[in-house]
Design a protein around this motif. Structure first.
Motif, mmCIF file in Angstrom:
data_model
loop_
_atom_site.group_PDB
_atom_site.id
_atom_site.type_symbol
_atom_site.label_atom_id
_atom_site.label_comp_id
_atom_site.label_asym_id
_atom_site.label_seq_id
_atom_site.Cartn_x
_atom_site.Cartn_y
_atom_site.Cartn_z
ATOM 1 N N GLN A 92 -10.219 -1.922 -3.986
ATOM 2 C CA GLN A 92 -10.478 -3.142 -3.361
ATOM 3 C C GLN A 92 -12.112 -3.303 -3.925
ATOM 4 O O GLN A 92 -12.770 -2.422 -3.753
ATOM 5 C CB GLN A 92 -10.491 -3.163 -2.039
ATOM 6 C CG GLN A 92 -10.784 -4.570 -1.278
ATOM 7 C CD GLN A 92 -10.610 -4.545 0.184
ATOM 8 O OE1 GLN A 92 -10.531 -3.392 0.988
ATOM 9 N NE2 GLN A 92 -10.474 -5.706 0.802
ATOM 10 N N GLY A 150 -8.419 4.162 5.446
ATOM 11 C CA GLY A 150 -9.015 4.126 4.024
ATOM 12 C C GLY A 150 -10.562 4.569 4.124
ATOM 13 O O GLY A 150 -11.073 4.923 5.029
ATOM 14 N N LEU A 179 0.718 -1.243 0.068
ATOM 15 C CA LEU A 179 0.002 0.073 -0.025
ATOM 16 C C LEU A 179 0.882 1.267 0.091
ATOM 17 O O LEU A 179 2.104 1.243 0.130
ATOM 18 C CB LEU A 179 -0.921 -0.110 1.357
ATOM 19 C CG LEU A 179 -1.933 -1.221 1.352
ATOM 20 C CD1 LEU A 179 -2.883 -1.097 2.642
ATOM 21 C CD2 LEU A 179 -2.906 -1.323 -0.006
ATOM 22 N N ASN A 180 0.351 2.332 -0.150
ATOM 23 C CA ASN A 180 1.125 3.649 -0.509
ATOM 24 C C ASN A 180 1.725 3.983 0.858
ATOM 25 O O ASN A 180 2.577 5.000 0.987
ATOM 26 C CB ASN A 180 0.005 4.778 -0.711
ATOM 27 C CG ASN A 180 -1.059 5.152 0.160
ATOM 28 O OD1 ASN A 180 -1.027 4.831 1.373
ATOM 29 N ND2 ASN A 180 -2.199 5.597 -0.323
ATOM 30 N N ALA A 200 -5.510 4.668 2.082
ATOM 31 C CA ALA A 200 -4.597 3.777 1.745
ATOM 32 C C ALA A 200 -5.178 2.819 0.774
ATOM 33 O O ALA A 200 -4.893 2.129 -0.218
ATOM 34 C CB ALA A 200 -4.004 2.726 2.681
ATOM 35 N N VAL A 201 -6.797 2.820 0.811
ATOM 36 C CA VAL A 201 -7.738 1.946 0.162
ATOM 37 C C VAL A 201 -8.876 2.537 -0.080
ATOM 38 O O VAL A 201 -9.426 3.250 0.809
ATOM 39 C CB VAL A 201 -7.810 0.584 0.972
ATOM 40 C CG1 VAL A 201 -8.841 -0.406 0.208
ATOM 41 C CG2 VAL A 201 -6.533 -0.080 1.229
ATOM 42 N N ALA A 252 -3.457 1.109 8.658
ATOM 43 C CA ALA A 252 -3.587 1.811 7.538
ATOM 44 C C ALA A 252 -5.256 2.146 7.440
ATOM 45 O O ALA A 252 -5.938 1.851 8.257
ATOM 46 C CB ALA A 252 -3.576 0.988 6.271
ATOM 47 N N GLN A 304 -5.128 1.985 -3.343
ATOM 48 C CA GLN A 304 -5.494 0.609 -3.625
ATOM 49 C C GLN A 304 -6.969 0.520 -3.934
ATOM 50 O O GLN A 304 -7.747 0.804 -3.038
ATOM 51 C CB GLN A 304 -4.936 -0.417 -2.750
ATOM 52 C CG GLN A 304 -5.224 -1.754 -2.925
ATOM 53 C CD GLN A 304 -4.717 -2.133 -4.189
ATOM 54 O OE1 GLN A 304 -3.455 -2.042 -4.594
ATOM 55 N NE2 GLN A 304 -5.367 -3.077 -5.121
#
Length: 316
Positions: free
Chosen positions: A229, A181, A55-56, A202-203, A179, A227
């Protein structure tokens, strides 16, 4: 289980075929290619060969996990336990699913080191806002019986998002979330969050499957290194996805099932997916996607299935 879900399960079993023995992705990735990733792929043979994506913020996240939406009580705990035994380590839950306690019990009961898991939960609309988000997160940790979460998402873009994000950033900085998101945010809603966020999400977990491919969102998320998902990677069998003629023909070509083709399609696009099932045969089957590769003809055919509209209007 209602009649529609029963029919989906029956249709899926009709197309369940004998497939090659599952082997570690570390052997097959060289032969069958890397996915087009948002981040870097890392092979982790310790989790049945399921590759991780970076992830970032540098955290590793499995590209294939187990979803728990719709699973409750003893069935949920048993299904998660079977998923863990099969090799899944990414487990996805949410407050609104009403199953965090059962998910936590299955994780604890596995006897596997907590550090081997990637656990996701989500902040529900009722807990939006700075103070409410802090309480909601602590409640989630308590129900799961965990000291930290690997990923915590704002479930829907509703209410005081700015206050919620501030609370989540504080928990992230304190190490209680690895993380943070979002979920179900469109590009405009994510852009608004990015305008004030100190920590980039991150997501973004969104509805994604062959009938709703989210091409624009895919490109925007990739541009921002967030990311993507997929929830409902099979569209929960809606609109006949498990018996779709195009997916069925591709499945026959590789000796696979339509479900496996769907998951392989997500994987080759670099999208993390979280299929859910309460059937052990399907839980295991969904892992067996790393010994074949969809070619350009397959990908083009699946691209043409895009209806560019949600299959879950009740969530709109």
């Amino acid at each position: 289980m209602d009649s529609q879900n029963k029919e989906n399960e029956i249709n899926r079993r009709r197309f369940l075929q004998n497939s090659a023995k599952f082997v570690a992705a570390g052997i097959y990735l060289g032969m069958f290619g890397m996915p087009e990733l948002f981040g870097n792929v890392i092979i982790d043979k310790g989790t049945r060969g399921i590759p991780d994506v970076k992830l970032n913020n540098g955290l590793k996240m499995p590209l294939l996990g187990f979803g728990t939406y719709g699973l409750r009580g003893e069935l949920c705990q048993q299904s998660v336990a079977e998923a863990i035994a099969a090799g899944y380590r990414l487990i996805d839950t949410a407050k609104v699913y009403g199953n965090e306690e059962e998910v936590g019990k299955a994780i604890k009961g596995s006897g596997i080191d907590r550090k081997q898991f990637f656990v996701t939960s989500k902040l529900w609309v009722d807990d939006a806002g700075y103070e409410n988000a802090k309480k909601g997160f602590e409640e989630t940790l308590r129900k799961l019986g965990l000291e930290y979460l690997d990923l915590y998402l704002i479930h829907r873009p509703r209410g005081d998002i700015k206050g919620s994000w501030k609370a989540m950033e504080e928990f992230y900085k304190a190490g209680k979330i690895k993380a943070i998101g979002i979920s179900n945010f469109d590009p405009a809603q994510m852009a608004d969050l990015l305008s004030y966020a100190q920590i980039k999400p991150a997501v973004n977990q969104i509805e994604t499957h062959a009938y709703f491919q989210q091409i624009n969102d895919y490109n925007v998320l990739k541009k921002h290194n967030v990311q993507m998902q997929a929830w409902a990677p099979f569209a929960e069998g809606r609109n006949g996805l498990f018996t779709n003629e195009v997916l069925t023909q591709i499945a026959k070509k590789y000796g696979k099932t339509t479900a496996q083709v769907s998951l392989r399609w997500h994987y080759q696009r670099g999208i993390v997916s979280i299929p859910r099932s309460s059937q052990k045969v399907h839980i295991v089957e969904n892992l067996d996607i790393f010994d074949f590769k969809l070619d350009d003809v397959d990908l083009k055919a699946i691209e043409m299935l895009d209806l560019n509209k949600t299959q879950f209007p009740e969530w709109s």
